[in-house]
Structures are given as structure tokens and as C-alpha cells.
Write a protein that holds these residues in place. Structure first.
Motif, PDB file in Angstrom:
ATOM      1  N   ILE A  86      29.931  31.117  57.227  1.00  0.00           N
ATOM      2  CA  ILE A  86      30.978  31.396  56.234  1.00  0.00           C
ATOM      3  C   ILE A  86      30.493  32.525  55.326  1.00  0.00           C
ATOM      4  O   ILE A  86      29.390  32.481  54.787  1.00  0.00           O
ATOM      5  N   ARG A  87      31.324  33.534  55.184  1.00  0.00           N
ATOM      6  CA  ARG A  87      30.972  34.679  54.336  1.00  0.00           C
ATOM      7  C   ARG A  87      32.250  35.352  53.858  1.00  0.00           C
ATOM      8  O   ARG A  87      33.329  35.111  54.398  1.00  0.00           O
ATOM      9  N   SER A  88      32.105  36.183  52.864  1.00  0.00           N
ATOM     10  CA  SER A  88      33.277  36.891  52.326  1.00  0.00           C
ATOM     11  C   SER A  88      33.184  38.377  52.653  1.00  0.00           C
ATOM     12  O   SER A  88      32.093  38.944  52.715  1.00  0.00           O
ATOM     13  N   VAL A  89      34.343  38.979  52.880  1.00  0.00           N
ATOM     14  CA  VAL A  89      34.436  40.412  53.171  1.00  0.00           C
ATOM     15  C   VAL A  89      35.579  40.984  52.339  1.00  0.00           C
ATOM     16  O   VAL A  89      36.684  40.441  52.319  1.00  0.00           O
ATOM     17  N   LYS A  90      35.310  42.102  51.661  1.00  0.00           N
ATOM     18  CA  LYS A  90      36.352  42.751  50.857  1.00  0.00           C
ATOM     19  C   LYS A  90      37.283  43.555  51.757  1.00  0.00           C
ATOM     20  O   LYS A  90      36.854  44.122  52.762  1.00  0.00           O
ATOM     21  N   ASN A  91      38.555  43.602  51.370  1.00  0.00           N
ATOM     22  CA  ASN A  91      39.533  44.386  52.135  1.00  0.00           C
ATOM     23  C   ASN A  91      40.580  44.954  51.177  1.00  0.00           C
ATOM     24  O   ASN A  91      40.973  44.290  50.211  1.00  0.00           O
ATOM     25  N   VAL A  92      41.001  46.178  51.438  1.00  0.00           N
ATOM     26  CA  VAL A  92      42.014  46.845  50.619  1.00  0.00           C
ATOM     27  C   VAL A  92      43.198  47.213  51.507  1.00  0.00           C
ATOM     28  O   VAL A  92      43.019  47.806  52.569  1.00  0.00           O
ATOM     29  N   VAL A  93      44.400  46.822  51.077  1.00  0.00           N
ATOM     30  CA  VAL A  93      45.628  47.160  51.800  1.00  0.00           C
ATOM     31  C   VAL A  93      46.474  48.033  50.882  1.00  0.00           C
ATOM     32  O   VAL A  93      46.687  47.699  49.706  1.00  0.00           O
ATOM     33  N   THR A  94      46.944  49.174  51.394  1.00  0.00           N
ATOM     34  CA  THR A  94      47.711  50.114  50.565  1.00  0.00           C
ATOM     35  C   THR A  94      49.154  50.228  51.044  1.00  0.00           C
ATOM     36  O   THR A  94      49.462  49.988  52.215  1.00  0.00           O
ATOM     37  N   LYS A  95      50.019  50.610  50.130  1.00  0.00           N
ATOM     38  CA  LYS A  95      51.438  50.817  50.459  1.00  0.00           C
ATOM     39  C   LYS A  95      51.972  51.955  49.586  1.00  0.00           C
ATOM     40  O   LYS A  95      51.896  51.891  48.358  1.00  0.00           O
ATOM     41  N   ASP A  96      52.483  53.001  50.230  1.00  0.00           N
ATOM     42  CA  ASP A  96      53.116  54.098  49.505  1.00  0.00           C
ATOM     43  C   ASP A  96      54.581  53.769  49.272  1.00  0.00           C
ATOM     44  O   ASP A  96      55.271  53.271  50.177  1.00  0.00           O
ATOM     45  N   LEU A  97      55.044  54.056  48.052  1.00  0.00           N
ATOM     46  CA  LEU A  97      56.414  53.712  47.665  1.00  0.00           C
ATOM     47  C   LEU A  97      57.217  54.977  47.400  1.00  0.00           C
ATOM     48  O   LEU A  97      56.689  55.947  46.847  1.00  0.00           O
ATOM     49  N   PRO A  98      58.502  54.980  47.777  1.00  0.00           N
ATOM     50  CA  PRO A  98      59.333  56.173  47.529  1.00  0.00           C
ATOM     51  C   PRO A  98      59.689  56.317  46.054  1.00  0.00           C
ATOM     52  O   PRO A  98      60.175  55.370  45.422  1.00  0.00           O
TER      53      PRO A  98
END
Length: 484
Positions: A86-98
């Protein structure tokens, strides 16, 4: 007299499997009704199931013993998930908006779903802790309602090897035990031993177990890092056993003489510790072995704490678990981490009423299973149970409570923090998702068919032949009108 309502929790540890049943009182306290423990060293290693059949037999035995004490059937249980891998991993999700779009809850859920759909080789996402959202250049905990052209979701994904996750699920399936909820054991523990001030100001919770040491880092009330180190107090015992003795004797010596820190000036070079009436070992050699292994564990703990939090642990380091009972353990952590604020969490923050000696000992060994018990909110009690195998449903009939199989399939966005979907629940959710997709596809196809028919009708009306027929009809009508 059988208990009508109670919660049952099970912790699968490297040295023992513990089953506990308790009632929650209106004032928030918990009355423990029964506790059962069985040795697990032959089928669980580093907190991970490696023999499914033996683990299933152990679970069946624990349930039967609890039912005998409670005089009531158990319909389902709460299960803690922890252990190596068991371990943690960072993640970034991006979304461009009009343009300048106002962020909605659906946009946030879309980011969460995108994060949950991340794939890691041989790893299962057990839970995803939201860190914060970045709107423009500002970080927000709740971005809904803010205008922006760009949105970022920062997540902490908790992973476990798929094989370990499946083995755990298979054990309960083989034993025929319904799982009311699976919960990340380190999070349940943290919620029961850490204060709000410690979580907010920044702290590291270190659970010193038999085969593993779990490190959880909190800041601003958010879990920032989670890791399980494959080292525990059993490693100290095995090192002591290298002094030509059985592990059982080494364990006794560790408990009797072991100290996490001893000032060099206080060591008597002539002093010897007794192994048995016929054998002795030099105290200095014993001390060096214990401190050497403990130093390795502490260094690994400190290595797991992200460097950006080194100077942000205002809440200090909180120690718990069986290993935290070693003499001078706080001094050893202070020396190696240079963190002055060290606290030992001997017991959970909830008020517990119990006559069980292990619980009354307040030595940190029961904190995780008590934390799991505190998380339970679904009744696990069934009908009156007779150990001879006879059921008496006419007496003390209980209301039918939802089991994991009866609960509606929950999507990941519906899960409280720390809750893990079982494999059965994941399959139900996947079936529900497929059913919805099929319904949406049928509706889409029906709409397309309707549109195609409408377009065909319009084309037909506008065709040259239709225009000629309409013109001919209009001409005929006009001639008839003139003759009249």
C-alpha cells in the motif's frame, strides 16, 4: 440474552487476526461485547494474505467464536485493509475551459472520474484523497462557482497490488462472509488517535506493527502521504535470535530488556542478560542489535515523509502500535528525526467500555481494530444463534439489514473517504454503469432513428416529384373552382 444490534470489525494483522463486536451508545461511546484473536503468522505476511484457504478458515473460526459469545448470528463485517504494497501516488488532472466559465460540480466530478480511471501496472486504486484544486494560480478546496479558463485537480491515489486486493476479497468470499464495508485501516486508525489540531497543523502518524510500519502524513486536515515499510518489531526479535537462541526466547528478551535508546555511559560492559538459567548474552551486544535495527526502521520512516513537510510537522510525530511500547522509543525518534514533539497514542480517542484485558491494557495494539469498529454504522446482528446449530427465529427476530449484496451499487464519487469498494461491489457498479450506457445508447439510437425519419419526411416533402404532385393538385383545384 442475545444482543439485538452490534457492529463487527475484523483486522487482519501479520501476527494475529482480531475480530471484535461492539454496540454504539447514544453518547458516542462504544460498549465492546466480544473479542476473538487467532494467530496469523502462518498465512499472513507483512499484513498481506498469501494463503487464501487458511485465512478463510481463520475467518470462519473467528465468526463462529464471536457468534457463540454474542448468541447471535453475524450477517456482515467491517474489514480493515492495510499491509505491504500500500502506497500513495500524487496525480494531477487538468481541464481547459472555454472563456470565463463558471466551474460546476459536474466539472469537479469529471476530474475525479478521470483520476479514478488512471491505470497503474499491477496496481489497484483503493482510494483517492483530494488534495486541492488549482483555479488559475490559486489553490482552492472547493472550486465550484468560481470563474476560470483552466482547472486542475490534485489527487493522492492510494494503491495496492491487484493480487493482494483480490486475495483479500477471495478470503471472505471463500468463508461465505458478507463484507459491509472495506476501510483503509491506516485512515481508520488516524481518525481514532489523531486530534484535529494535529491533522490541521501537520503531523506524521507512525504505526509500529509486527511485520510492517505504516507512515501517514497529514497537513491542513488532509492526508498528504501514505506508505507501508516492510519492517517491524519482529525484525528486532529475529536479530536478537542471531545470538544463538530460539525466536520465542528472543521475543521474551526483547520485551524484558529491549530499549530503543541507551546512553553509552550507562552501558555496563560487564553486565550480562540471561537467556535461560544456563545461558547469558553480553548487554552491550544485545543493546547494539536492538538499537541498530530500530535505527533502520526510524530512518526508513523519516525517508517516507515528503521533504516539503519536514518543517511543517507542527503537530509532531505520533507513535502507536505494539512497537511503540518499547522503552525510550520517543528518545530514539527525537535523536534520529530531530523532531522534538513526539507523542505515543496508547489508546483511541473514543470512550470504550470493555472488560477485555487487551483493550484495558491501553498499549496501542488494539487501536486499529477499535478504529474500524468506530467506523461501522450498519447493524451486523442477525437471528439468535445456537452453537449446536439450531436457530430459534421465533425468539428475538431482528430487522433485515442491508448486506453488501443488497446495497445499491455505489460509484467512486459516492464513497466516503477511506472506504474501499469490494470486488463484488465493483462488479455491481460496473454492471450498473454498463446498463446505464446501454440505456443511453438505446435512447441515442432511438433519437437518431426518429431524426432520420423526420429528415426523410422533410426530404420527401421537398422532392421534385412531391412538388410536381402538389402543383398538379393545386392546378386541379383551381380548374374545379373556376368551373363552379
Amino acid at each position: 440474552m442475545a444482543a439485538k444490534d452490534f457492529i463487527v470489525a475484523i483486522e487482519l494483522g501479520s501476527s494475529k487476526v482480531t475480530g471484535i463486536a461492539g454496540q454504539k451508545n447514544l453518547d458516542g461511546s462504544i460498549h465492546v461485547l466480544a473479542v476473538v484473536k487467532e494467530n496469523s503468522s502462518s498465512f499472513i505476511r507483512k499484513g498481506v494474505v498469501y494463503n487464501i484457504d487458511k485465512t478463510a478458515q481463520c475467518l470462519t473460526s473467528i465468526i463462529k467464536k464471536l457468534e457463540t459469545q454474542l448468541k447471535t448470528q453475524i450477517t456482515q463485517v467491517y474489514v480493515g485493509v492495510g499491509g505491504q504494497s500500500i502506497r500513495s501516488v500524487k496525480n494531477v488532472v487538468t481541464k481547459d475551459l472555454p472563456g470565463e466559465t463558471i466551474i460546476t460540480q459536474d466539472m469537479v466530478i469529471e476530474l475525479m472520474d478521470a483520476n479514478r480511471n488512471m491505470t497503474y501496472q499491477d496496481q489497484e486504486i483503493l482510494d483517492a484523497a483530494v488534495q486541492e484544486y488549482k483555479v488559475g494560480t490559486q489553490f482552492q478546496l472547493d472550486p465550484v462557482g468560481i470563474q476560470a479558463t483552466h482547472l486542475e485537480g490534485h489527487f493522492l491515489n492510494i494503491l495496492e497490488r491487484k493480487a493482494f486486493y483480490r486475495n483479500l476479497n477471495k478470503c471472505f468470499e471463500t468463508a461465505g462472509i458478507n463484507v459491509a464495508e472495506m476501510y483503509l485501516a491506516p485512515l481508520a486508525l488516524a481518525d481514532s488517535v489523531l486530534t484535529e489540531v494535529e491533522k490541521r497543523s501537520g503531523c506524521a502518524l507512525v504505526d509500529l506493527g509486527a511485520d510492517t510500519t505504516t507512515v501517514s502524513v497529514y497537513s491542513k486536515n488532509i492526508l498528504r502521504h501514505l506508505a507501508v515499510i516492510p519492517l517491524g518489531s519482529n525484525n528486532i526479535t529475529k536479530d536478537i535470535a542471531t545470538l544463538q537462541m530460539e525466536e520465542s526466547d528472543a521475543e521474551k528478551m526483547k520485551l524484558k530488556y529491549g530499549s530503543a535508546y541507551t546512553d553509552n555511559n550507562e552501558i555496563d560492559n560487564d553486565l550480562k542478560y540471561s537467556i535461560d538459567p544456563d545461558r547469558q548474552v553480553e548487554s552491550r551486544k544485545f543493546i547494539e542489535i536492538v538499537e541498530g535495527r530500530l535505527e533502520e526502521i526510524i530512518e526508513n520512516v523519516w525517508y517516507q515523509i515528503p521533504s516539503e513537510y519536514y518543517d511543517k510537522l507542527l503537530g509532531g510525530i505520533i507513535l502507536t502500535g505494539g512497537g511503540s511500547n518499547m522503552k525510550n522509543i520517543e528518545k530514539a525518534f527525537m535523536n534520529h528525526t530531530h523532531v522534538d514533539k513526539i507523542r505515543i497514542a496508547k489508546f483511541v480517542s473514543q470512550t470504550i467500555q470493555s472488560t477485555n484485558d487487551d483493550i484495558k491494557a491501553h498499549n496501542g495494539t488494539m487501536n486499529t481494530v477499535l478504529g474500524l469498529l468506530a467506523k461501522g454504522d450498519i447493524n451486523c446482528a442477525g437471528d439468535v444463534f445456537d452453537p449446536n446449530g439450531n436457530l430459534f427465529p421465533e425468539f428475538n427476530k431482528t430487522t433485515v439489514h442491508p448486506t453488501n449484496d443488497q446495497r445499491p451499487a455505489r460509484q467512486t464519487t459516492d464513497l466516503p473517504a477511506g472506504v474501499i469498494r469490494t470486488e463484488a461491489e465493483k462488479q455491481k457498479a460496473e454492471e450498473e454503469r454498463r446498463r446505464q450506457q446501454e440505456e443511453e445508447e438505446r435512447a441515442r439510437q432511438e433519437e437518431e432513428r426518429r431524426q432520420q425519419e423526420e429528415e426523410a419526411r422533410i426530404r420527401k416533402e421537398n422532392s421534385t416529384w412531391n412538388k410536381f404532385k402538389k402543383g398538379l393538385l393545386n392546378f386541379g383545384k383551381k380548374i374545379v373552382e373556376e368551373e363552379d
